[in-house]
Write a protein that holds these residues in place. Structure first.
Motif, PDB file in Angstrom:
ATOM      1  N   ALA A  24       0.823  -1.206   0.000  1.00 31.88           N
ATOM      2  CA  ALA A  24       0.000   0.000   0.000  1.00 31.88           C
ATOM      3  C   ALA A  24       0.858   1.257   0.000  1.00 31.88           C
ATOM      4  N   ARG A  60      -7.437  -5.318 -11.907  1.00 32.37           N
ATOM      5  CA  ARG A  60      -6.805  -5.767 -10.670  1.00 32.37           C
ATOM      6  C   ARG A  60      -7.422  -5.160  -9.424  1.00 32.37           C
ATOM      7  N   THR A  61      -8.166  -4.082  -9.593  1.00 33.51           N
ATOM      8  CA  THR A  61      -8.739  -3.441  -8.414  1.00 33.51           C
ATOM      9  C   THR A  61     -10.212  -3.134  -8.641  1.00 33.51           C
ATOM     10  N   GLU A  63     -13.497  -1.051  -6.338  1.00 35.30           N
ATOM     11  CA  GLU A  63     -13.960  -0.424  -5.101  1.00 35.30           C
ATOM     12  C   GLU A  63     -15.228  -1.126  -4.630  1.00 35.30           C
ATOM     13  N   PRO A  65     -18.133  -1.088  -1.005  1.00 34.58           N
ATOM     14  CA  PRO A  65     -18.495  -0.180   0.078  1.00 34.58           C
ATOM     15  C   PRO A  65     -17.434  -0.163   1.189  1.00 34.58           C
ATOM     16  N   SER A  66     -16.883   0.999   1.436  1.00 32.25           N
ATOM     17  CA  SER A  66     -15.820   1.189   2.426  1.00 32.25           C
ATOM     18  C   SER A  66     -14.658   0.210   2.260  1.00 32.25           C
ATOM     19  N   GLY A  67     -14.425  -0.214   1.055  1.00 31.90           N
ATOM     20  CA  GLY A  67     -13.340  -1.174   0.870  1.00 31.90           C
ATOM     21  C   GLY A  67     -12.773  -1.176  -0.529  1.00 31.90           C
ATOM     22  N   LEU A  68     -11.716  -1.950  -0.666  1.00 28.25           N
ATOM     23  CA  LEU A  68     -11.030  -2.080  -1.942  1.00 28.25           C
ATOM     24  C   LEU A  68     -10.661  -3.545  -2.135  1.00 28.25           C
ATOM     25  N   GLY A 218      -9.466  -2.112   3.663  1.00 28.39           N
ATOM     26  CA  GLY A 218     -10.234  -0.907   3.969  1.00 28.39           C
ATOM     27  C   GLY A 218     -11.126  -1.091   5.188  1.00 28.39           C
ATOM     28  N   PRO A 219     -11.842  -0.012   5.571  1.00 27.04           N
ATOM     29  CA  PRO A 219     -12.673  -0.037   6.781  1.00 27.04           C
ATOM     30  C   PRO A 219     -13.669  -1.193   6.812  1.00 27.04           C
ATOM     31  N   MET A 247      -8.071   4.250   9.118  1.00 29.69           N
ATOM     32  CA  MET A 247      -8.131   5.492   8.348  1.00 29.69           C
ATOM     33  C   MET A 247      -7.702   6.697   9.185  1.00 29.69           C
ATOM     34  N   THR A 267      -4.659   0.793   2.862  1.00 31.73           N
ATOM     35  CA  THR A 267      -5.532   1.441   1.885  1.00 31.73           C
ATOM     36  C   THR A 267      -5.660   2.956   2.103  1.00 31.73           C
ATOM     37  N   PHE A 270      -3.826   5.463  -0.058  1.00 28.43           N
ATOM     38  CA  PHE A 270      -4.275   5.742  -1.428  1.00 28.43           C
ATOM     39  C   PHE A 270      -5.234   6.933  -1.465  1.00 28.43           C
ATOM     40  N   ILE A 271      -5.945   7.117  -0.361  1.00 30.42           N
ATOM     41  CA  ILE A 271      -6.960   8.166  -0.328  1.00 30.42           C
ATOM     42  C   ILE A 271      -6.364   9.445   0.228  1.00 30.42           C
ATOM     43  N   GLU A 272      -5.667   9.316   1.335  1.00 32.41           N
ATOM     44  CA  GLU A 272      -5.019  10.463   1.964  1.00 32.41           C
ATOM     45  C   GLU A 272      -3.570  10.067   2.253  1.00 32.41           C
TER      46      GLU A 272
ATOM     47  N   GLN B  51     -19.133   6.064   2.204  1.00 36.65           N
ATOM     48  CA  GLN B  51     -18.821   4.635   2.112  1.00 36.65           C
ATOM     49  C   GLN B  51     -19.002   4.073   0.705  1.00 36.65           C
ATOM     50  N   PHE B  54     -15.483   5.458  -1.902  1.00 35.65           N
ATOM     51  CA  PHE B  54     -14.421   5.292  -0.912  1.00 35.65           C
ATOM     52  C   PHE B  54     -13.095   5.883  -1.405  1.00 35.65           C
ATOM     53  N   ARG B  56     -10.459   7.984  -4.175  1.00 39.61           N
ATOM     54  CA  ARG B  56     -10.447   9.179  -5.013  1.00 39.61           C
ATOM     55  C   ARG B  56     -10.900   8.790  -6.415  1.00 39.61           C
TER      56      ARG B  56
END
Lengths: 304, 261
Positions: A24, A60-61, A63, A65-68, A218-219, A247, A267, A270-272, B51, B54, B56
């Protein structure tokens, strides 16, 4: 009052208990300029194997809900290219570098890797990735206590470096596997790797990931990870590095209270990209506010 | 290769409105990116704790106007839906510019740029057309129907020779923009042509085939699901003759002949 954040993981002493998780954070140079890398407690590299690996086909990826969901398949340039091309940047940071290693051919390759890295001063510790769910056709070593014991024991004999064993949450009894790793001489545990998952595009009836199943992070998985850290903590004495959907500081604190000595962010990066530094700041604030002098006092402080 | 620096900051939304059908345009205050960005590069925008959205979301840089950045987007899923709900005066967390953009010709080189845009594929190409100022350009815009043709005016304002293709024939050439490309090339000849294309994968695949058949260089901008957008997660890999490459780092713009379809 300035709370003490230093923790020990095996023979490693970390200035703070917040690291970035394998896979990550790339090899850290990808994040250059987006955060002060020198402030991290430790950096765990993307998993490196003996030979280069091409990785899995795309997509490969995906999204959720609240996850990856991800199925990268341990794409990496191999250990020699890592040492030549990636390590020079990492070692300049003066942050402990924990090298994540894996192999397909089980024990032999792990041992060659461990021996090769034993001589590399800048590698502070090894994280044995025996829990990647995206190596097609390979049963996970960390799903079997005997296989886990044998592998860790064999690596233990080849290296004096701190060994961290990364375990899979895709098991019925995490404590059993954790005990096997501890008994074999692992200095610490990383809990947990991704939870196996799957997502389907109902319009096309196709899986959203090329390899069909993938690892969920992820969460969405955090409560599972917290529970597993707590279950392992009640059985083993070695330090646990808690991870799974952290997070922010609040999330991280849950892991400490459940029994983690340190935490790792995956994870969230990747977002922040600055999440890990925000977590360090948030932990300091919490300790100060609750008049806790040392992060160690929080470990396993769950009230029942 | 990307040489410019990446920034993360809070951008202020100056404008965010529907332009037609499901297409929206947002104007963001982003001096760091505006002064730095190259055509074909993108930004990663975070829509806040949500949620369903999630991660960007990546958006092409559509235009740069002074210190402002313009994003053209289509409301298709939960991410773009969240974007469309953001009001002017509000703010967004943005990272950019990211990725490797279009390679611009050396000023001395004589080239005939042909820009091919399918649907939302116009987004990065307006910025490109602007950077190709002073060179006569042909722009082929493809859409399903006349009401969905995007950026015709913008390209014309940049002195582009614009041709339209619609699937239903309601405007311009009836058929795919890739067929219009074939027709145009047979008119203007293949010598010194440089194709720049962005759009759905089937279009880019056809552009790659045309480029290969007539030995015309083509730069195409690809799309893939992304997690990090900065080259760390390896989630957006595509298959090339040099092995897997990252759409977010080595791309999104690739030489068409590199891609394994």
């Amino acid at each position: 009052m300035k709370p003490n954040l230093t923790v020990n993981i095996g023979r490693l002493r970390l200035k703070n208990p917040v690291m970035v998780a394998s896979g990550a954070f790339g090899y850290a140079q990808e994040f250059k300029g987006l955060l002060d890398l020198k402030k991290l407690g430790a950096i765990v590299t993307k998993t490196v194997t003996l030979k280069p690996r091409k990785g899995n086909p795309s997509p490969r990826t995906c999204e959720t809900p609240s996850g990856l969901l991800n199925s990268i398949g341990l794409e990496n340039p191999g250990v020699e290219a890592f040492l030549k091309e990636k390590l020079p940047f990492l070692k300049k940071l003066a942050v402990p570098i924990i090298m994540s290693i894996a192999s397909e051919a089980r024990t032999e390759e792990f041992l060659i890797l461990a021996r090769r890295l034993d001589k590399i001063r800048e590698v502070a510790a090894l994280e044995l990735n025996i829990s990647c769910p995206n190596m097609q056709g390979h049963k996970l070593i960390s799903q079997d206590p005997k296989a886990t014991y044998d592998l860790v024991k064999a690596v233990r004999k080849t290296t004096g470096k701190t060994i961290i064993t990364k375990l899979s949450p895709n098991v019925t009894d995490i404590a059993k596997i954790a005990l096997a790793a501890e008994k074999a001489g692992s200095d610490a545990l990383s809990l947990v790797n991704t939870l196996t998952g799957m997502s389907i595009d109902v319009k096309t009836k196709r899986p959203r990931i090329a390899t069909v199943t993938a690892g969920l992070s992820g969460p969405a998985i955090r409560p599972v990870a917290v529970r597993m850290v707590w279950e392992a903590y009640t059985k083993v004495k070695i330090p646990i590095i808690g991870m799974g959907g952290i997070m922010n500081a609040q999330d991280a604190l849950e892991f400490f209270i459940a029994g983690a000595t340190a935490v790792s962010l995956g994870t969230a990066n990747f977002i922040e990209p600055r999440s890990s530094l925000q977590v360090i700041a948030g932990i300091k604030d919490y300790l100060a506010e609750h008049k806790i002098r040392d992060i160690g006092q929080l470990k396993g402080s769950l009230k029942r | 290769m990307r040489l410019n620096k990446t920034f993360q900051f809070i951008t202020r939304i100056i404008e965010n409105r529907k332009i037609k059908a499901t297409y929206w345009r947002a104007l963001l205050a982003a001096p760091q990116i505006a002064s730095n960005a190259l055509p074909g590069q993108f930004v990663q925008i975070w829509f806040g704790n949500n949620q369903e959205v999630f991660l960007r979301r990546p958006f092409s840089i559509h235009r740069v106007r002074g210190e402002r950045l313009e994003i053209l987007y289509q409301v298709l899923g939960s991410g773009t839906e969240a974007f469309s709900k953001k009001k002017p005066g509000g703010s967004l967390d943005i990272i950019g510019p990211l990725g490797s953009g279009f390679k611009l010709p050396a000023a001395t080189r004589k080239i005939k740029p042909v820009i091919v845009a399918g649907g939302m594929g116009v987004a990065p190409l307006v910025f490109l057309a602007k950077k190709l100022a002073g060179i006569p350009k042909r722009v082929l815009i493809g859409a399903k129907t006349s009401g969905q043709i995007l950026c015709e005016k913008e390209f014309k304002e940049l002195d582009c020779d614009v041709k339209i293709a619609t699937d239903d024939g309601s405007r311009g050439f009836k058929g795919y923009v890739s067929d219009l490309l074939k027709k145009e090339l047979s008119d203007i000849g293949y010598q010194s042509v440089q194709i720049y294309a962005c759009g759905p994968e089937p279009l880019l695949k056809k552009v790659a085939a045309i480029s290969s058949k007539h030995n015309i260089p083509a730069q195409i901008s690809l799309e893939e699901h992304m997690a990090c957008g900065i080259g760390a997660c390896l989630g957006c890999a595509i298959n090339t003759h040099a092995g897997f490459q990252r759409v977010c780092k080595e791309g999104p713009v690739f030489d068409a002949k590199e891609i394994v379809w």
